[in-house]
Design an enzyme around this catalytic site. Structure first.
Site, mmCIF file in Angstrom:
data_model
loop_
_atom_site.group_PDB
_atom_site.id
_atom_site.type_symbol
_atom_site.label_atom_id
_atom_site.label_comp_id
_atom_site.label_asym_id
_atom_site.label_seq_id
_atom_site.Cartn_x
_atom_site.Cartn_y
_atom_site.Cartn_z
ATOM 1 N N LYS A 55 0.809 -1.228 0.000
ATOM 2 C CA LYS A 55 0.000 0.000 0.000
ATOM 3 C C LYS A 55 0.841 1.276 0.000
ATOM 4 O O LYS A 55 0.417 2.291 -0.560
ATOM 5 C CB LYS A 55 -0.937 0.003 1.209
ATOM 6 C CG LYS A 55 -1.963 -1.116 1.181
ATOM 7 C CD LYS A 55 -2.886 -1.047 2.386
ATOM 8 C CE LYS A 55 -3.897 -2.183 2.345
ATOM 9 N NZ LYS A 55 -4.899 -2.081 3.405
ATOM 10 N N ASP B 248 -9.711 2.506 2.885
ATOM 11 C CA ASP B 248 -9.667 1.744 4.135
ATOM 12 C C ASP B 248 -10.259 2.510 5.312
ATOM 13 O O ASP B 248 -10.993 1.943 6.132
ATOM 14 C CB ASP B 248 -8.228 1.343 4.466
ATOM 15 C CG ASP B 248 -7.765 0.124 3.688
ATOM 16 O OD1 ASP B 248 -8.628 -0.662 3.244
ATOM 17 O OD2 ASP B 248 -6.545 -0.052 3.534
#
Length: 224
Positions: A5, A41
């Site tokens: 990420k 997220d």
């Protein structure tokens, strides 16, 4: 997307403001060859906490386990949602300390009260657990069925909730222990579905029917 990420950011043409704040990307949109990174997220976590616990971060004290990309997303989302105190406990404390310094500078002017870094050790955690409203595991511990070596859950505020971003059939050791002690506990299934709903909207411009993605995820996980 774990553990890429953060690394993926340097390969993109553009990064959304929220993802840039977080410093991690989990969704990439290709617009005529231009790759733009987003992070869904944090939004997924907030939606899941609301759905699973009726939990809202405003004025609450929250402890995050881990200091990676998922922790960064949780930290940004919870701070912007008004958490009073956010602690980060990591095996390598220096990484948590770096996050504290970085986000204190990035979030100047928001309503958060304070950030803290802690050692991921029983003594340090036992000192703060009585005043915690929510514990969130943002690390990959539990992904292979392993447990945290030093997590004194018996010292946790009895009213506190425990959220594990890891999702395993039957629950992670962290969740099983938390439930045995009487805590409300949930895995990352709700977050997975909610961040996926937002990613789907970014890719297609259309929001999926509410609950459809979570139902599908639960069905797939139960069939494993």
């Amino acid at each position: 997307t774990v553990p890429h990420k953060e690394e993926i950011c340097r390969y993109l043409d553009a990064i959304d403001a929220e993802a840039r704040l977080i410093g991690a990307v989990n969704t990439i949109v290709n617009r005529q060859g231009t790759l733009t990174g987003y992070n869904t997220d944090g939004l997924g976590l907030l939606r899941s906490l609301e759905e699973d616990f009726g939990f809202r971060p405003e004025g609450r004290r929250i402890l995050l386990l881990g200091a990676g990309g998922a922790c960064r997303a949780a930290l940004a989302a919870l701070a912007r949602a008004g958490a009073a105190w956010i602690g980060m406990a990591n095996r390598t404390r220096s990484r948590a300390e770096t996050l504290v310094r970085e986000f204190e500078s990035k979030l100047v002017g928001t309503t958060f009260a304070s950030f803290s870094s802690l050692n991921l050790e029983a003594e340090a955690l036992a000192a703060v657990f009585p005043g915690i409203d929510l514990v969130v595991n943002t690390s990959s511990v539990g992904l292979k069925g392993e447990a945290f070596a030093a997590l004194p859950l018996a010292a946790l505020n009895p009213r506190a909730s425990v959220y594990d971003m890891v999702y395993l059939p039957g629950g992670t050791p962290l969740l099983r222990t938390a439930r045995d002690l009487g805590h409300r506990a949930a895995d990352g299934t709700g977050m997975l579905a909610a961040q996926g709903e937002e990613a789907f909207r970014l890719w297609t411009g259309v929001s999926p029917p509410p609950g459809e993605m979570r139902t599908t995820v639960l069905r797939e996980l139960s069939s494993r």
